[in-house]
Scaffold this motif. Structure first.
Motif, short mmCIF file in Angstrom:
data_model
loop_
_atom_site.label_atom_id
_atom_site.label_comp_id
_atom_site.label_asym_id
_atom_site.label_seq_id
_atom_site.Cartn_x
_atom_site.Cartn_y
_atom_site.Cartn_z
N UNK A 8 0.87 -1.18 0.00
CA UNK A 8 0.00 0.00 0.00
C UNK A 8 0.90 1.22 0.00
N UNK A 9 0.31 2.37 -0.26
CA UNK A 9 1.07 3.61 -0.28
C UNK A 9 0.70 4.47 0.92
N UNK A 17 -6.04 -0.18 3.27
CA UNK A 17 -5.01 -1.19 3.52
C UNK A 17 -5.62 -2.47 4.09
N UNK A 18 -6.57 -2.32 4.99
CA UNK A 18 -7.24 -3.48 5.59
C UNK A 18 -7.98 -4.28 4.52
N UNK A 19 -8.69 -3.58 3.65
CA UNK A 19 -9.41 -4.28 2.58
C UNK A 19 -8.45 -5.00 1.63
N UNK A 28 0.67 -9.14 6.68
CA UNK A 28 1.65 -8.06 6.74
C UNK A 28 1.68 -7.37 5.38
N UNK A 29 1.74 -6.05 5.40
CA UNK A 29 1.65 -5.28 4.17
C UNK A 29 2.74 -4.20 4.15
N UNK A 30 3.68 -4.30 3.21
CA UNK A 30 4.69 -3.24 3.09
C UNK A 30 4.02 -1.91 2.73
N UNK A 31 4.57 -0.83 3.26
CA UNK A 31 4.07 0.51 2.97
C UNK A 31 5.17 1.27 2.24
N UNK A 40 7.71 1.38 5.79
CA UNK A 40 7.16 0.68 6.95
C UNK A 40 6.49 -0.62 6.57
N UNK A 41 6.00 -1.28 7.60
CA UNK A 41 5.31 -2.55 7.42
C UNK A 41 4.08 -2.53 8.31
N UNK A 42 2.92 -2.72 7.71
CA UNK A 42 1.67 -2.75 8.46
C UNK A 42 1.33 -4.20 8.76
#
Length: 68
Positions: A8-9, A17-19, A28-31, A40-42
């Motif tokens: 995600x950005x 991001x959750x969707x 885990x989602x890289x930002x 970052x990492x969400x």
């Protein structure tokens, strides 16, 4: 490991991001920023600590379905 990189950005909302995490079944989602640099990492735990119980509960439930 999930095939392909999903990210995600920084300008996207937490809900977006959750969707994305729910749709792709990832925890885990890289930002990345506008320069396409990792900033970052969400993680699912971050969501649980920063959103309402309803929203974080929905995310946990949806992602748990992908990881029995």
């Amino acid at each position: 490991m999930t095939e392909g990189i999903v990210w995600c950005q920084t300008h996207q909302t937490l809900e977006d991001a959750i969707h994305l995490m729910e749709d792709r079944g990832i925890r885990r989602l890289p930002v990345i920023n506008e320069k396409k640099r990792l900033v970052g990492m969400l993680a699912l735990g971050d969501i649980a600590h920063s959103t309402s119980r309803t929203l974080s509960g929905e995310a946990v439930h949806a992602l748990a379905e992908h990881h029995p």
